[in-house]
Motif scaffolding. Structure first.
Motif, short mmCIF file in Angstrom:
data_model
loop_
_atom_site.label_atom_id
_atom_site.label_comp_id
_atom_site.label_asym_id
_atom_site.label_seq_id
_atom_site.Cartn_x
_atom_site.Cartn_y
_atom_site.Cartn_z
N ILE A 107 34.53 34.27 56.66
CA ILE A 107 34.62 35.26 55.60
C ILE A 107 33.34 36.10 55.54
N HIS A 108 32.23 35.44 55.80
CA HIS A 108 30.95 36.15 55.86
C HIS A 108 30.99 37.22 56.95
N PHE A 154 26.26 42.51 50.30
CA PHE A 154 27.42 41.75 49.80
C PHE A 154 27.02 40.31 49.52
N VAL A 155 27.83 39.71 48.66
CA VAL A 155 27.63 38.31 48.27
C VAL A 155 28.99 37.62 48.39
N VAL A 156 29.01 36.46 49.06
CA VAL A 156 30.24 35.66 49.17
C VAL A 156 30.13 34.48 48.23
N LYS A 157 31.16 34.30 47.39
CA LYS A 157 31.13 33.22 46.40
C LYS A 157 32.45 32.49 46.41
N MET A 170 27.99 45.68 46.78
CA MET A 170 27.26 46.66 45.95
C MET A 170 26.41 47.54 46.84
N ASP A 196 31.57 40.23 46.64
CA ASP A 196 31.08 41.36 45.85
C ASP A 196 30.27 42.27 46.76
N LEU A 238 34.46 44.54 55.19
CA LEU A 238 34.54 44.84 53.75
C LEU A 238 33.33 45.65 53.27
N GLU A 248 30.92 41.27 56.56
CA GLU A 248 29.88 42.03 57.23
C GLU A 248 30.46 43.15 58.11
N LYS A 285 32.23 47.09 44.46
CA LYS A 285 33.59 46.60 44.71
C LYS A 285 33.62 45.09 44.67
N ARG A 286 34.75 44.56 44.22
CA ARG A 286 34.95 43.12 44.19
C ARG A 286 36.24 42.82 44.93
N PHE A 287 36.16 41.98 45.94
CA PHE A 287 37.35 41.56 46.68
C PHE A 287 37.64 40.10 46.33
#
Lengths: 88, 88
Positions: free
Chosen positions: B59-60, B75-78, B9, B7, B67, B64, B41-43
């Motif tokens: 992915i982080h 951003f937040v990685v989940k 923002m 995510d 994305l 960074e 945005k949501r990827f």
């Protein structure tokens, strides 16, 4: 005040050129092992008052009529819990 | 195959004209009680293989460098759990 998140994504059967562009760019940039990328929208709504069933129903209706185009998009309404996620 | 969500923002201190436009339109459309809207945005990434610490670290890094624009965006990685959410 509570935060409600509405995630809007293209339906799986709808072509997503933005996501495809990202996915194709990744190997070039040195990132392997991602087989698909979909890009969508995230709305963070700050809600006055309690987020009860009535408020969620209203937000659901808002998402359906206004935030998402339900012909081509799916949406998910979530009440955000207090920062349980990894945050950068 | 696992799904990882990124995510992205705008940072809280960055003006968000898209979100403001949505927020201002809501009362006109009959939706009261939303004091702020932020749009981001949501990827959704489909990851080959296991989502271990190494994969998450990659992915982080991807989020960074590629994305998100970390000058203006957070951003937040989940790792997505299997559809625990209300889905439309």
């Amino acid at each position: 005040m509570a935060r409600v998140v509405v995630d809007v994504m293209l339906k799986p059967e709808i072509l997503d050129p933005q996501g495809q562009a990202v996915q194709r760019a990744l190997p070039r940039l040195g990132f392997q092992g991602i087989s698909d990328v979909r890009q969508g929208k995230r709305f963070e709504l700050e809600v006055d008052g309690p987020v009860d069933d009535a408020a969620l129903a209203r937000i659901h209706e808002m998402a359906e009529t206004f935030l998402a185009n339900t012909v081509i998009e799916d949406f998910v309404v979530k009440v955000e819990d207090e920062k349980a996620e990894e945050e950068k």
